[in-house]
Motif scaffolding. Structure first.
Motif, short mmCIF file in Angstrom:
data_model
loop_
_atom_site.label_atom_id
_atom_site.label_comp_id
_atom_site.label_asym_id
_atom_site.label_seq_id
_atom_site.Cartn_x
_atom_site.Cartn_y
_atom_site.Cartn_z
N THR A 1 8.95 24.18 -6.44
CA THR A 1 8.84 23.97 -4.99
C THR A 1 7.74 22.96 -4.73
N TYR A 2 8.11 21.84 -4.10
CA TYR A 2 7.18 20.73 -3.93
C TYR A 2 6.68 20.68 -2.50
N THR A 3 5.36 20.61 -2.36
CA THR A 3 4.76 20.40 -1.04
C THR A 3 4.03 19.08 -0.96
N ASP A 4 3.16 18.81 -1.92
CA ASP A 4 2.45 17.54 -1.94
C ASP A 4 1.93 17.26 -3.35
N GLY A 5 1.23 16.13 -3.48
CA GLY A 5 0.68 15.77 -4.78
C GLY A 5 1.64 14.98 -5.62
N PRO A 6 1.24 14.69 -6.87
CA PRO A 6 2.09 13.88 -7.75
C PRO A 6 3.33 14.63 -8.20
N TYR A 7 4.18 13.92 -8.91
CA TYR A 7 5.37 14.53 -9.50
C TYR A 7 4.95 15.81 -10.20
N ASP B 1 0.83 -1.21 0.00
CA ASP B 1 0.00 0.00 0.00
C ASP B 1 0.86 1.26 0.00
N TYR B 2 1.96 1.22 0.75
CA TYR B 2 2.88 2.36 0.77
C TYR B 2 3.46 2.61 -0.62
N TYR B 3 3.97 1.56 -1.24
CA TYR B 3 4.63 1.75 -2.53
C TYR B 3 3.65 1.95 -3.67
N ASP B 4 2.44 1.44 -3.53
CA ASP B 4 1.41 1.75 -4.52
C ASP B 4 1.18 3.26 -4.57
N GLN B 5 1.07 3.88 -3.40
CA GLN B 5 0.86 5.33 -3.35
C GLN B 5 2.07 6.08 -3.89
N LEU B 6 3.26 5.63 -3.54
CA LEU B 6 4.46 6.33 -3.98
C LEU B 6 4.65 6.22 -5.49
N TRP B 7 4.53 5.01 -6.03
CA TRP B 7 4.72 4.83 -7.47
C TRP B 7 3.70 5.64 -8.27
N ASN B 8 2.47 5.71 -7.76
CA ASN B 8 1.44 6.43 -8.50
C ASN B 8 1.62 7.94 -8.46
N GLN B 9 2.51 8.44 -7.63
CA GLN B 9 2.90 9.84 -7.72
C GLN B 9 3.61 10.13 -9.05
N PHE B 10 4.25 9.11 -9.62
CA PHE B 10 4.99 9.26 -10.86
C PHE B 10 4.17 8.83 -12.07
N THR B 11 3.39 7.75 -11.94
CA THR B 11 2.59 7.28 -13.08
C THR B 11 1.57 8.31 -13.52
N ILE C 1 19.77 19.04 1.17
CA ILE C 1 19.30 17.85 1.88
C ILE C 1 18.23 17.19 1.02
N PHE C 2 18.43 15.92 0.69
CA PHE C 2 17.44 15.12 -0.01
C PHE C 2 16.65 14.32 1.02
N VAL C 3 15.34 14.47 1.01
CA VAL C 3 14.47 13.79 1.96
C VAL C 3 13.95 12.52 1.32
N LEU C 4 14.43 11.37 1.77
CA LEU C 4 14.00 10.09 1.22
C LEU C 4 12.52 9.88 1.51
N GLY C 5 11.79 9.43 0.50
CA GLY C 5 10.36 9.23 0.67
C GLY C 5 9.57 10.52 0.69
N GLY C 6 10.23 11.64 0.38
CA GLY C 6 9.55 12.92 0.45
C GLY C 6 8.42 13.10 -0.54
N MET C 7 8.39 12.27 -1.58
CA MET C 7 7.32 12.33 -2.57
C MET C 7 6.09 11.53 -2.16
N HIS C 8 6.17 10.79 -1.06
CA HIS C 8 5.04 9.96 -0.66
C HIS C 8 3.91 10.83 -0.14
N PRO C 9 2.64 10.47 -0.45
CA PRO C 9 1.52 11.29 0.01
C PRO C 9 1.44 11.48 1.51
N GLU C 10 1.98 10.53 2.28
CA GLU C 10 1.91 10.64 3.73
C GLU C 10 3.09 11.39 4.33
N THR C 11 4.02 11.83 3.50
CA THR C 11 5.15 12.64 3.98
C THR C 11 4.80 14.11 3.81
#
Length: 402
Positions: A371-377, A104-114, A301-311
């Protein structure tokens, strides 16, 4: 899907400008993916991984499993780590995956890019979570292949060599390689048969397993062209920022990863050659506190997982800005705290993350990262993209010349 459908072949892009115009471009056009190696250890692999016999069966070889034979391309696909699930996805088989770590975590993360790939869909939600797989569940799943490293599985307390062999003989083969992530040491019983692969070398072998060599070659050409563009236009070392890659879920105890560690976890950073800010006394996977981060004092600073909807990137930036020590960090003072996606990225995320990281590190060369705050790529105009989304979407969907 909310992506522009303007033809990128008709619109001059930043990639075109970098290659053929401007003072930085060398004018060297891409001649073929097999010729590109210069990625500081990340190559596009070698051809000829699969061999076919007279009866129609075929075999593919990859360490540590050795030679694996099939009579037809696998349909039901078990995976553990997402670099392999991401390879299935890149080959148009993402929805045939039946298990993966934290689905479920990676489904949400991958779909930020798809979201940025026209017509491409992916659904990994609700799959079996396979980090420490139950052997009986593998019987129930009845997969045609286990895209997982048996050496890595054997390191789990719940598995032994007999279990690994039982599943191989009675369900389906294992086919995967995990310790190439950081060139870590496999369990002793696997050490003499282990080899390390780049992300794209491993992808080539997985493509041969599915008889999807044409898709691999098309994506490898996109990747090689992108890396070629990046490497030709890198600023001199004195103009490159210092960087720390970190997990920021706990800002008092942050996981950090060094940039010079070999392996495919940094396949999206290594070609860009930023300067690692951490000292020699810090290894990938170590934790540091805010004082340790200030000692390194990275420009970025690169924030790992920063593109995830829950981050919550806004919250992370706010926490750093209000922290008595964190506010002194150069990256915080200069607004250069950026999100990243996944380290076990697979080839499609690798393309996006190469583009993203290039813009984050060198905006004056490769264009500003929004500047990225949330949402897809973030939506990037066709002129500012470093690779063609429609081309990649077409390859995933199988719309290529075979």
């Amino acid at each position: 899907m909310s992506d522009t459908t303007d033809s990128e072949s008709e619109t001059p892009t930043r990639r075109d400008a970098l290659k053929y115009g401007g003072t930085l471009a060398t004018g060297v056009a891409f001649a073929g993916c097999a010729e590109l190696i210069g990625q500081s250890g990340e190559s596009d692999g070698q051809s000829g991984d699969g061999t076919t016999s007279g009866d129609g069966t075929y075999s593919v070889t990859m360490a540590p499993v050795g030679n694996v034979a099939f009579d037809s391309p696998p349909e039901r696909i078990f995976t553990r780590l997402t670099h392999l699930a991401g390879m299935a996805f890149a080959l148009g088989r993402g929805n045939d995956v039946n298990a993966m770590h934290a689905p479920d975590y990676y489904d949400q993360l991958w779909n930020q890019f798809t979201e940025r790939l026209p017509g491409v869909t992916l659904d990994w939600s609700g799959l079996y979570s396979s980090w420490d797989p139950d052997k009986e569940m593998l019987y129930d799943l009845d997969s045609d292949v286990h895209l997982a490293d048996p050496a890595s599985v054997s390191a789990l307390d719940s598995w032994d060599a007999a279990d690994i062999e039982e599943i191989r003989e009675t369900v389906s083969p294992w086919f995967g390689n995990t310790f190439s992530d950081r060139h870590g040491e496999p369990p002793a019983e696997w050490a003499d048969r282990y080899e390390y692969y780049t992300l794209w070398e491993q992808f080539e072998k997985v493509a041969a397993l599915f008889r999807e060599e044409a898709r691999y070659e098309a994506l490898a050409a996109v990747h090689a062209n992108l890396v070629d563009t990046l490497e030709e236009n890198l600023p001199p070392e004195r103009e490159r920022p210092t960087v720390v890659m970190s997990g920021m879920s706990d800002t008092e105890s942050m996981y950090v990863y060094t940039l010079d560690t070999p392996g495919f976890l940094t396949a999206h950073v290594r070609p860009l050659e930023p300067i690692g800010a951490l000292g020699d006394d810090v290894s990938s996977g170590d934790t540091i506190d805010m004082e340790g981060m200030l000692e390194a004092d990275p420009d970025v600073i690169f924030v790992l997982g920063g593109m995830h909807p829950e981050t919550d990137m806004l919250e992370i930036r706010s926490t750093l800005q209000s922290h008595a020590v964190g506010r002194e960090l150069s990256a915080v003072e200069n607004g250069r705290v950026y999100p990243q996606g996944a380290r076990y990225q697979g080839p499609i995320l690798n393309l996006f993350q190469l583009e993203m990281t290039a813009k984050q590190l060198y905006p004056n060369v490769f264009g500003e990262w929004p500047t990225y705050t949330d949402g897809p790529y973030p939506e990037i105009t066709a002129e500012e993209r470093l690779f063609d989304r429609q081309e990649v979407a077409d390859i995933i969907s199988g719309e290529i010349d075979r």
